[in-house]
Enzyme design. Structure first.
Site, PDB file in Angstrom:
ATOM      1  N   GLU A 177     -20.477 100.005  71.263  1.00  0.00           N
ATOM      2  CA  GLU A 177     -20.942 101.320  70.775  1.00  0.00           C
ATOM      3  C   GLU A 177     -22.435 101.505  71.029  1.00  0.00           C
ATOM      4  O   GLU A 177     -22.953 102.614  70.889  1.00  0.00           O
ATOM      5  CB  GLU A 177     -20.612 101.484  69.287  1.00  0.00           C
ATOM      6  CG  GLU A 177     -21.250 100.476  68.340  1.00  0.00           C
ATOM      7  CD  GLU A 177     -20.466  99.163  68.204  1.00  0.00           C
ATOM      8  OE1 GLU A 177     -19.912  98.672  69.210  1.00  0.00           O
ATOM      9  OE2 GLU A 177     -20.433  98.628  67.080  1.00  0.00           O
ATOM     10  N   CYS A 282     -25.650  85.966  78.004  1.00  0.00           N
ATOM     11  CA  CYS A 282     -24.952  84.810  77.442  1.00  0.00           C
ATOM     12  C   CYS A 282     -25.181  83.566  78.280  1.00  0.00           C
ATOM     13  O   CYS A 282     -24.873  82.467  77.862  1.00  0.00           O
ATOM     14  CB  CYS A 282     -23.466  85.087  77.359  1.00  0.00           C
ATOM     15  SG  CYS A 282     -22.763  85.305  78.974  1.00  0.00           S
ATOM     16  N   GLU A 384     -27.858  81.018  68.015  1.00  0.00           N
ATOM     17  CA  GLU A 384     -28.175  81.856  69.175  1.00  0.00           C
ATOM     18  C   GLU A 384     -29.168  82.935  68.733  1.00  0.00           C
ATOM     19  O   GLU A 384     -28.909  83.664  67.780  1.00  0.00           O
ATOM     20  CB  GLU A 384     -26.897  82.518  69.689  1.00  0.00           C
ATOM     21  CG  GLU A 384     -27.125  83.381  70.914  1.00  0.00           C
ATOM     22  CD  GLU A 384     -25.846  84.095  71.389  1.00  0.00           C
ATOM     23  OE1 GLU A 384     -25.160  84.703  70.558  1.00  0.00           O
ATOM     24  OE2 GLU A 384     -25.559  84.028  72.594  1.00  0.00           O
TER      25      GLU A 384
HETATM   26  P1  NAD Z   1     -20.704  91.710  69.083  1.00  0.00           P
HETATM   27  O1  NAD Z   1     -19.817  90.563  68.778  1.00  0.00           O
HETATM   28  O2  NAD Z   1     -21.515  92.287  67.988  1.00  0.00           O
HETATM   29  O3  NAD Z   1     -19.829  92.941  69.658  1.00  0.00           O
HETATM   30  C1  NAD Z   1     -18.937  92.764  70.727  1.00  0.00           C
HETATM   31  C2  NAD Z   1     -17.819  93.798  70.605  1.00  0.00           C
HETATM   32  O4  NAD Z   1     -17.082  93.554  69.402  1.00  0.00           O
HETATM   33  C3  NAD Z   1     -18.316  95.235  70.529  1.00  0.00           C
HETATM   34  O5  NAD Z   1     -17.464  96.051  71.296  1.00  0.00           O
HETATM   35  C4  NAD Z   1     -18.219  95.560  69.041  1.00  0.00           C
HETATM   36  O6  NAD Z   1     -17.970  96.918  68.786  1.00  0.00           O
HETATM   37  C5  NAD Z   1     -17.061  94.717  68.577  1.00  0.00           C
HETATM   38  N1  NAD Z   1     -17.206  94.243  67.183  1.00  0.00           N
HETATM   39  C6  NAD Z   1     -18.366  93.992  66.526  1.00  0.00           C
HETATM   40  N2  NAD Z   1     -18.111  93.539  65.284  1.00  0.00           N
HETATM   41  C7  NAD Z   1     -16.760  93.506  65.148  1.00  0.00           C
HETATM   42  C8  NAD Z   1     -15.883  93.111  64.094  1.00  0.00           C
HETATM   43  N3  NAD Z   1     -16.350  92.666  62.938  1.00  0.00           N
HETATM   44  N4  NAD Z   1     -14.559  93.193  64.312  1.00  0.00           N
HETATM   45  C9  NAD Z   1     -14.075  93.625  65.489  1.00  0.00           C
HETATM   46  N5  NAD Z   1     -14.856  94.003  66.524  1.00  0.00           N
HETATM   47  C10 NAD Z   1     -16.185  93.947  66.369  1.00  0.00           C
HETATM   48  O7  NAD Z   1     -21.613  91.272  70.320  1.00  0.00           O
HETATM   49  P2  NAD Z   1     -22.844  92.053  70.983  1.00  0.00           P
HETATM   50  O8  NAD Z   1     -23.999  91.997  70.060  1.00  0.00           O
HETATM   51  O9  NAD Z   1     -22.405  93.362  71.511  1.00  0.00           O
HETATM   52  O10 NAD Z   1     -23.124  91.113  72.249  1.00  0.00           O
HETATM   53  C11 NAD Z   1     -23.942  89.982  72.214  1.00  0.00           C
HETATM   54  C12 NAD Z   1     -23.117  88.722  72.063  1.00  0.00           C
HETATM   55  O11 NAD Z   1     -22.183  88.629  73.125  1.00  0.00           O
HETATM   56  C13 NAD Z   1     -23.950  87.458  72.162  1.00  0.00           C
HETATM   57  O12 NAD Z   1     -23.499  86.549  71.185  1.00  0.00           O
HETATM   58  C14 NAD Z   1     -23.660  86.929  73.549  1.00  0.00           C
HETATM   59  O13 NAD Z   1     -23.809  85.537  73.722  1.00  0.00           O
HETATM   60  C15 NAD Z   1     -22.240  87.329  73.697  1.00  0.00           C
HETATM   61  N6  NAD Z   1     -21.857  87.394  75.099  1.00  0.00           N
HETATM   62  C16 NAD Z   1     -21.058  86.389  75.558  1.00  0.00           C
HETATM   63  C17 NAD Z   1     -20.689  86.367  76.895  1.00  0.00           C
HETATM   64  C18 NAD Z   1     -19.830  85.271  77.427  1.00  0.00           C
HETATM   65  O14 NAD Z   1     -19.387  85.396  78.548  1.00  0.00           O
HETATM   66  N7  NAD Z   1     -19.554  84.215  76.698  1.00  0.00           N
HETATM   67  C19 NAD Z   1     -21.128  87.394  77.759  1.00  0.00           C
HETATM   68  C20 NAD Z   1     -21.930  88.413  77.242  1.00  0.00           C
HETATM   69  C21 NAD Z   1     -22.278  88.398  75.899  1.00  0.00           C
END
Ligand code: NAD
Length: 499
Positions: A177, A282, A384
């Site tokens: 979002e 990440c 992290e």
């Molecule tokens: P986030 O977990 O906050 O959100 C990711 C997605 O999950 C979003 O679409 C969000 O709307 C949804 N979401 C958030 N909270 C939720 C909940 N409680 N229940 C269900 N859905 C929910 O992550 P972010 O802040 O958008 O991204 C950063 C994170 O992503 C970092 O921890 C990073 O390391 C990780 N990341 C990992 C990789 C990988 O390949 N391992 C790649 C990119 C990013």
């Protein structure tokens, strides 16, 4: 006036009936540039039904013709590269050149998906019994879903939907979002390339939308990328509902610098890997493990002026090496970690907390920061941070450095910088990590290999894209057939044994 975004369902822009909306901001100015609707469960259900309606017809298109759609999509993404990079940068804050690179890495997966006919062609064995042949093929799952993070608004969705769709599935994507616009544009381009309406649907929203995807029995599989706590939740909820789930989480990637490493090369590598994209990757390196105090001292001495001299600016500043953080809240969280590191007793060599470029005082800027003498008991080491903060840890020898890598709860990526082939080979073999770099700081696999971590960086059995992606989005079917059919053998009550 902020633009109002929409969903993309069944080939159409859908305004939706959202009662809840989110602000999408320009990270450099803090200004709200767009408003994004948060879908309710019934709106997600409509997108799933659209996908279910489109999927059988799409699966009936021959693999080669599905590949041809991917070829056209590739050309369209290339044609619109500048526009897509701008959509990424404007909402994320990363520099335009970095955004272009991330779109290009996503495009690689589209190129891989162009070869789907080859990936699906299966195996055939003639005469497994007399007059009996056997073949195995991979068939699409049906409707599958993807949930993606803010930091790669083009690349991470493109890790998922090109492979899923080329395999004959229909897809429902729930982008972050915070950075939703790029996904909407990609869906339009895919349809322009010839994908049937309903094959790629984008629903915007938050946890409510994700929970609706996890609960709906029509959704066969969920790909997730985001933070570890949400990845674990998505994995548990999705698998409890009988779905296939691959959920990629957070990271704390270490780069081990051996005494024989080329320190100039290691310093350059650390700068790009720790501070590129303001550390919001990440696969960013957030921990440098110096093997021996001499290496630690030399590394810190080389890094300090470079971190202090980082050029930081808005995404469209061609001289900027990194931009602001995605939101004010995230910037404050990263600052909080720097405060914490000081309290925990780490040596703050470069402090970026006060950085604010002129004219962008309301932006989410923070300068590059570096701690030395960080120890494994500190929270700044264990957790992290996801910002431009590099921790230098000192290890007495190689075994201690490897132990740090292996004992950390995350296992996404790790690198070793050395000229010693024995050390490099040992590290590649023994590190409990999904993606290893040898003198390569960010070892993101190319699209025809697969991306994924170990330990609490990935929940599920399959990595993303490449051969693993094809396996994830398909089911194996094995057919055993007898020709000519007219041979009568009578009823056989024992286990059939080929003869
Ligand atoms: P986030 O977990 O906050 O959100 C990711 C997605 O999950 C979003 O679409 C969000 O709307 C949804 N979401 C958030 N909270 C939720 C909940 N409680 N229940 C269900 N859905 C929910 O992550 P972010 O802040 O958008 O991204 C950063 C994170 O992503 C970092 O921890 C990073 O390391 C990780 N990341 C990992 C990789 C990988 O390949 N391992 C790649 C990119 C990013």
């Amino acid at each position: 006036m902020a633009d109002m975004l929409h969903h993309h369902v069944d080939g159409r822009k859908v305004a939706g009936r959202a009662e809840r909306w989110g602000d999408v901001t320009d990270p450099a100015t803090g200004e709200t540039i767009r408003r994004v609707p948060f879908a309710a469960a019934d709106e997600v259900s409509e997108a799933i039904r659209a996908a279910a309606g489109a999927q059988p017809g799409w699966a009936a298109v021959t693999p080669q013709n599905r590949a041809r759609v991917m070829f056209r999509f590739k050309a369209l993404v290339e044609e619109h590269m500048g526009e897509l990079a701008e959509l990424v940068s404007r909402e994320h804050g990363k520099t335009l050149s970095d955004a272009r690179g991330s779109v290009a890495r996503g495009l690689e997966v589209v190129e891989f998906a162009c070869g789907v006919a080859q990936m699906l062609k299966g195996e055939f064995s003639e005469n497994v019994g007399t007059g009996v042949d056997s073949y195995a093929s991979r068939q699409p799952l049906g409707v599958v879903a993807g949930v993606t993070p803010f930091n790669f608004p083009a690349m991470v969705p493109m890790w998922m939907f090109p492979v899923a769709i080329a395999c004959g599935n229909a897809f429902v994507l729930k982008p972050s979002e915070k950075t939703p616009s790029c996904a909407l544009r990609l869906a339009q381009l895919l349809e322009e390339a010839g994908a049937h309406p309903g094959v790629l649907n984008v629903v915007n929203g938050d946890k409510v939308a994700v929970d609706a995807l996890l609960a709906d029995p029509v959704v066969q599989a969920v790909s997730f990328v985001g933070s570890t706590s949400v990845a674990e939740y998505v994995y548990r909820a999705g698998t409890a509902n009988g779905k296939r789930v691959q959920a990629l989480g957070g990271a704390k990637n270490h780069m081990v610098v051996m005494p024989d490493a080329d320190l100039g090369q290691a310093t350059d590598a650390l700068m790009g890997a720790a501070f590129g994209s303001a550390g919001e990757r990440c696969m960013a390196v957030s921990v440098a493990v110096a093997v021996g105090n001499a290496v630690g001292d030399a590394l810190v001495e080389r890094l300090k002026p470079r971190v202090e001299g980082l050029r930081i600016g808005p995404y469209n500043d061609p001289d900027a090496e990194m931009g602001p953080l995605v939101t004010r809240e995230h910037r404050d969280r990263v600052k909080g970690y720097i405060d914490l590191g000081v309290e925990e007793g780490a040596d703050l060599v470069v402090d970026g907390r006060g950085f604010s470029p002129q004219g962008y005082e309301n932006g989410n800027f923070i300068g590059g920061s570096m701690f030395d003498r960080v120890t494994p008991d500190m929270r700044i080491y264990r957790e992290e941070i996801f910002g431009p903060v590099l921790s230098v840890v000192r290890a007495n020898d190689y075994e201690e450095a490897l132990g740090l890598v292996n004992d950390h709860e995350y296992g996404n990526g790790a690198a070793i910088f050395t000229r010693d082939g024995d050390a490099a080979r040992d590290f590649s073999t023994r590190a409990k990590i999904g993606m290893i770099g040898v003198n390569v700081p960010i070892p993101v696999p190319v699209a025809y290999h697969s991306f994924g971590g170990w330990k609490r960086s990935l929940f599920g059995d399959h990595h993303m894209h490449g051969p693993e992606g094809v396996r994830f989005y398909t089911r194996l079917k094995t057919v055993t057939e007898r020709w000519p059919s007219g041979i009568r053998q009578g009823a056989d009550y024992v286990m059939p044994v080929p003869h």
